[in-house]
Write an enzyme that holds these catalytic residues in place. Structure first.
Site, short mmCIF file in Angstrom:
data_model
loop_
_atom_site.label_atom_id
_atom_site.label_comp_id
_atom_site.label_asym_id
_atom_site.label_seq_id
_atom_site.Cartn_x
_atom_site.Cartn_y
_atom_site.Cartn_z
N TRP A 101 0.72 -1.03 -0.05
CA TRP A 101 0.21 0.06 -0.09
C TRP A 101 0.80 1.28 -0.01
O TRP A 101 0.58 2.23 -0.61
CB TRP A 101 -1.01 -0.11 0.99
CG TRP A 101 -1.98 -1.32 1.21
CD1 TRP A 101 -1.80 -2.55 1.94
CD2 TRP A 101 -2.94 -1.45 0.16
NE1 TRP A 101 -2.68 -3.32 1.15
CE2 TRP A 101 -3.54 -2.91 0.22
CE3 TRP A 101 -3.28 -0.55 -1.13
CZ2 TRP A 101 -4.32 -3.22 -0.70
CZ3 TRP A 101 -4.28 -1.37 -1.73
CH2 TRP A 101 -4.74 -2.50 -1.55
N ASP A 168 -1.00 6.45 6.86
CA ASP A 168 -2.01 5.52 6.60
C ASP A 168 -2.04 4.60 7.58
O ASP A 168 -1.34 3.80 7.92
CB ASP A 168 -1.62 4.79 5.28
CG ASP A 168 -2.85 3.65 4.71
OD1 ASP A 168 -3.54 3.61 5.59
OD2 ASP A 168 -2.81 3.24 3.84
N LYS A 192 -11.34 -2.49 8.77
CA LYS A 192 -10.49 -3.36 9.62
C LYS A 192 -10.92 -3.46 10.99
O LYS A 192 -11.31 -4.30 11.64
CB LYS A 192 -9.02 -3.07 9.39
CG LYS A 192 -8.39 -2.57 8.00
CD LYS A 192 -8.27 -3.64 7.13
CE LYS A 192 -7.48 -3.40 6.10
NZ LYS A 192 -7.42 -4.65 4.81
#
Length: 356
Positions: A101, A168, A192
């Site tokens: 990511w 992030d 999540k």
């Protein structure tokens, strides 16, 4: 048979949240309307948004000079919004490359200006977190990824920097205490630890905005969303509602400090078993192991077919590893109980007895 859900995301949600949100699908607040069909401008939903924002502020002790936004587009849209809003024309940013990511985030940033890769763990397939790298003073911002779901690594501590810090936190937000003031922008997809896919949380310091000299499209401008209180366009109504319920669940459990203690216990138990059990081996370097995503391999790959059939027969769900790592990944987010971790350990031990 009870199913123990170790999915990396969208991931397990608290049973209490699933029950309450399912009722709201049929009748929200005894209005006779579903949460799926109410107006986002209605009094009932504005109360949901206000409470969700307030819970974020309370649980993370967010300073008053930060905006809290609920947006759409997932973390991937933030890969574009961040350089649009923070990278000056002709400027540059620094990215720490620790996995899939972060690599995608820096790829998007390169379309806006110069990107300095501060350090990378690609040389060892992202099994560690680079340390002791130099941060140039002339960067518009640096970008970090706190937890790497695919590779099972996690940045263990943070500190205030001389340049703005963007992070992030999609896969470990609300799982441990952080000092929001150490960051200038935090973003996280909900799916999540916070709620279902569809909502994205952004926490951004007000005074870093509006300084790039760019003509930012309205939808991609944080200031536009802040002025509209996350309702510049129709927000993700249901995802925001379920996120609000999950944040309330977390508060009722004692907040971030309490859940961090539980998360540490869960991770310690599972890692200790993987270290003890000769049939398995962990992937990430010990000092950088994730408390959210535990990656591991079979010591003997010839047992793969047997092991896969075994854990599936035991009600274990979604522990197959990502193709870039192979093996297995147990995601042990906030809503996954300690009991489920202990059950997985029992399954690993039973497999050991049958195959030693």
């Amino acid at each position: 048979m009870k199913i123990h859900n170790f999915s990396a995301g969208p991931s397990i949600l608290p049973q209490e949240v699933l029950q309450e949100s399912s009722k709201a699908v049929l009748d929200f607040n005894q209005s006779g309307l579903s949460i799926l069909e109410i107006s986002h401008r209605s009094k009932d939903f504005i109360a949901v948004m206000d409470k969700a924002v307030a819970l974020v502020r309370e649980l993370l002790s967010v300073p008053e000079d930060y905006e809290v936004l609920f947006l759409q587009g997932g973390a991937s849209l933030q890969f574009v919004m961040i350089p649009f809003n923070l990278m000056k024309i002709g400027g540059k940013a620094g990215y720490l490359d620790t996995g899939e990511w972060s690599s995608k985030a820096l790829k998007e940033a390169k379309k806006f200006g110069e990107v300095v890769v501060l350090a990378s763990s690609e040389d060892k397939n992202h099994t560690y977190i680079p340390k002791d790298y130099v941060i140039p003073a002339d960067l518009d911002y640096i970008h970090l990824t706190s937890n790497n779901t695919i590779f099972g690594t996690q940045i263990q501590s943070f500190s205030k920097q001389a340049v703005p810090v963007v992070c992030d936190m999609s896969s470990d937000i609300f799982s441990r205490k952080i000092n929001v003031a150490d960051f200038d922008l935090i973003y996280a997809g909900a799916q999540k630890n916070m709620g279902p896919a569809g909502a994205t949380l952004v926490i951004v310091k007000k005074d870093i905005l509006g300084k790039t000299g760019r003509d930012i499209p309205s939808y991609l401008d944080y200031q536009v969303h802040a002025k509209a209180e996350s309702m510049f366009n129709t927000p993700p109504v249901y995802a925001t509602y379920v996120s609000m319920l999950t944040l309330q669940w977390l508060k009722d459990k004692g907040g971030v400090e309490a859940i961090e203690k539980i998360n540490n216990e869960k991770a310690d138990l599972l890692y200790k078993e993987l270290e003890r059990n000769a049939l398995f081996k962990t992937v990430a370097q010990v000092e950088d192991r994730s408390k959210m995503n535990v990656t591991f391999l079979l010591a003997d790959e010839n047992l793969t077919e047997t092991f896969d059939a075994f854990w599936k027969s035991k009600g274990i769900s979604a522990i197959s590893g990502h193709r870039k790592v192979g093996g297995y990944r147990a995601s042990i987010y906030n809503a996954l109980s300690k009991e489920s971790v202990l059950y997985l350990i029992e399954v690993l031990q039973e497999f050991e007895k049958q195959n030693s």
